[in-house]
Design a protein around this motif. Sequence first.
Motif, PDB file in Angstrom:
ATOM      1  N   PRO A 146      53.824  28.905  45.387  1.00 40.16           N
ATOM      2  CA  PRO A 146      53.227  29.837  45.306  1.00 40.16           C
ATOM      3  C   PRO A 146      52.591  29.876  47.057  1.00 40.16           C
ATOM      4  O   PRO A 146      51.469  29.132  47.491  1.00 40.16           O
ATOM      5  N   VAL A 147      52.169  31.312  47.376  1.00 41.47           N
ATOM      6  CA  VAL A 147      51.268  31.872  48.443  1.00 41.47           C
ATOM      7  C   VAL A 147      50.812  32.838  47.982  1.00 41.47           C
ATOM      8  O   VAL A 147      51.290  34.052  47.482  1.00 41.47           O
ATOM      9  N   ILE A 148      49.760  32.556  47.504  1.00 44.53           N
ATOM     10  CA  ILE A 148      49.180  33.533  46.665  1.00 44.53           C
ATOM     11  C   ILE A 148      47.359  34.187  47.531  1.00 44.53           C
ATOM     12  O   ILE A 148      46.781  33.140  47.753  1.00 44.53           O
ATOM     13  N   ALA A 149      47.495  35.491  47.213  1.00 42.83           N
ATOM     14  CA  ALA A 149      46.304  35.754  47.540  1.00 42.83           C
ATOM     15  C   ALA A 149      45.519  36.779  46.046  1.00 42.83           C
ATOM     16  O   ALA A 149      46.301  37.739  45.596  1.00 42.83           O
ATOM     17  N   PRO A 150      44.031  36.117  45.717  1.00 38.53           N
ATOM     18  CA  PRO A 150      43.853  37.365  45.164  1.00 38.53           C
ATOM     19  C   PRO A 150      42.948  38.655  45.041  1.00 38.53           C
ATOM     20  O   PRO A 150      42.795  38.815  46.473  1.00 38.53           O
ATOM     21  N   ASP A 151      42.962  39.768  44.106  1.00 41.58           N
ATOM     22  CA  ASP A 151      42.311  39.761  44.314  1.00 41.58           C
ATOM     23  C   ASP A 151      40.843  39.736  44.993  1.00 41.58           C
ATOM     24  O   ASP A 151      40.182  39.257  44.932  1.00 41.58           O
ATOM     25  N   TRP A 152      40.457  40.860  46.229  1.00 41.99           N
ATOM     26  CA  TRP A 152      39.040  40.754  47.133  1.00 41.99           C
ATOM     27  C   TRP A 152      38.412  41.171  46.328  1.00 41.99           C
ATOM     28  O   TRP A 152      36.935  40.175  46.947  1.00 41.99           O
ATOM     29  N   ARG A 153      38.395  41.247  45.529  1.00 39.79           N
ATOM     30  CA  ARG A 153      36.866  41.788  45.063  1.00 39.79           C
ATOM     31  C   ARG A 153      36.454  40.696  43.848  1.00 39.79           C
ATOM     32  O   ARG A 153      35.079  40.932  43.237  1.00 39.79           O
ATOM     33  N   LEU A 154      37.446  39.918  43.619  1.00 42.75           N
ATOM     34  CA  LEU A 154      37.253  39.044  42.959  1.00 42.75           C
ATOM     35  C   LEU A 154      37.581  39.226  41.465  1.00 42.75           C
ATOM     36  O   LEU A 154      36.934  38.702  40.309  1.00 42.75           O
ATOM     37  N   SER A 177      54.167  24.189  37.775  1.00 43.50           N
ATOM     38  CA  SER A 177      55.246  24.571  36.574  1.00 43.50           C
ATOM     39  C   SER A 177      54.822  25.653  35.784  1.00 43.50           C
ATOM     40  O   SER A 177      55.078  26.658  35.295  1.00 43.50           O
ATOM     41  N   HIS A 178      53.987  26.591  36.731  1.00 39.73           N
ATOM     42  CA  HIS A 178      53.587  27.800  36.228  1.00 39.73           C
ATOM     43  C   HIS A 178      52.104  28.072  36.714  1.00 39.73           C
ATOM     44  O   HIS A 178      51.482  27.371  37.094  1.00 39.73           O
ATOM     45  N   TYR A 179      52.312  29.837  37.247  1.00 41.80           N
ATOM     46  CA  TYR A 179      51.376  30.056  37.743  1.00 41.80           C
ATOM     47  C   TYR A 179      50.931  31.842  38.247  1.00 41.80           C
ATOM     48  O   TYR A 179      52.465  31.857  37.522  1.00 41.80           O
ATOM     49  N   GLU A 180      50.187  32.660  37.552  1.00 40.37           N
ATOM     50  CA  GLU A 180      49.881  33.548  36.707  1.00 40.37           C
ATOM     51  C   GLU A 180      48.086  34.133  37.477  1.00 40.37           C
ATOM     52  O   GLU A 180      47.674  33.195  37.415  1.00 40.37           O
ATOM     53  N   PRO A 181      48.046  35.310  37.167  1.00 34.23           N
ATOM     54  CA  PRO A 181      46.932  35.805  38.189  1.00 34.23           C
ATOM     55  C   PRO A 181      46.248  35.923  36.013  1.00 34.23           C
ATOM     56  O   PRO A 181      46.766  36.742  35.976  1.00 34.23           O
ATOM     57  N   ILE A 182      44.393  35.553  36.342  1.00 31.88           N
ATOM     58  CA  ILE A 182      43.475  35.381  35.302  1.00 31.88           C
ATOM     59  C   ILE A 182      42.434  36.296  35.661  1.00 31.88           C
ATOM     60  O   ILE A 182      42.516  36.602  36.695  1.00 31.88           O
ATOM     61  N   GLU A 183      42.529  38.012  34.529  1.00 37.15           N
ATOM     62  CA  GLU A 183      41.210  38.640  34.915  1.00 37.15           C
ATOM     63  C   GLU A 183      40.266  37.940  34.685  1.00 37.15           C
ATOM     64  O   GLU A 183      39.676  37.253  33.668  1.00 37.15           O
ATOM     65  N   ALA A 184      39.318  38.031  35.154  1.00 32.13           N
ATOM     66  CA  ALA A 184      38.248  37.039  35.964  1.00 32.13           C
ATOM     67  C   ALA A 184      36.887  37.961  34.250  1.00 32.13           C
ATOM     68  O   ALA A 184      36.826  37.190  34.199  1.00 32.13           O
ATOM     69  N   ALA A 185      37.321  39.216  33.672  1.00 36.05           N
ATOM     70  CA  ALA A 185      36.230  39.304  32.719  1.00 36.05           C
ATOM     71  C   ALA A 185      36.850  38.547  31.791  1.00 36.05           C
ATOM     72  O   ALA A 185      36.064  38.838  29.875  1.00 36.05           O
ATOM     73  N   ALA A 186      38.053  38.602  31.811  1.00 37.92           N
ATOM     74  CA  ALA A 186      38.962  37.775  30.570  1.00 37.92           C
ATOM     75  C   ALA A 186      38.485  36.249  30.124  1.00 37.92           C
ATOM     76  O   ALA A 186      38.532  35.701  29.287  1.00 37.92           O
ATOM     77  N   SER A 187      37.987  35.535  31.621  1.00 38.03           N
ATOM     78  CA  SER A 187      37.890  34.677  30.619  1.00 38.03           C
ATOM     79  C   SER A 187      36.230  33.720  31.200  1.00 38.03           C
ATOM     80  O   SER A 187      35.424  34.369  30.162  1.00 38.03           O
TER      81      SER A 187
END
Length: 187
Positions: A146-154, A177-187
């Motif tokens: 997985p090559v991942i670039a998250p949102d630039w505004r974090l 085994s798994h990769y996924e985007p997580i919204e910062a506000a949701a964590s």
Amino acid sequence: GYGARALGHHELDLGPQAYAANRATAGVTFLSANRGGPRASGIALPSLVVTRGGIRIGVVGMSTVTTPKAAAAHRFHDLTVEPEAPSLELAIEALWQQDVDAVVLLAHECHDIMAPIVAAHPEWRLAFVGTGHCHRTSVELVGGVPVIAPDWRLEHYERVELVVDRSRPPRERARVSHYEPIEAAAS
């Protein structure tokens, strides 16, 4: 809560003293395997090994080759940044020699630059690559990595789950085994 991050050009904007103070305040290790020059070791380490739950993870960092020319990096006039692949090859091999269970790469570089480099080097056996520089979100599987670039505004980050089987040979112990985007506000 971050343990390491890739050295980027904005860390250098305010000069050496401000960088040192900001680095101490952040409590994070800056990494760049491809930085060079007389003060390179004082600016960033090439890599580090972290242990989490008994698992040894090698983390290597990389800076974009434009770092010495970008933003106000001219304040670090003796900093050089070498081409990516040769520097990474040395740093990654050094990590594998330390009997790590997985190697990950943090790159202050665009996904479009890193994906072909990762594709050209399956022998590195990277668990995943985190990129960031071009202000675009992207997630791509490159040769199983997985090559991942998250949102630039974090606004989100990527969670990557590794499964490690220590009975396997060192370079074959980890798999994603798994990769996924997580919204910062949701964590």
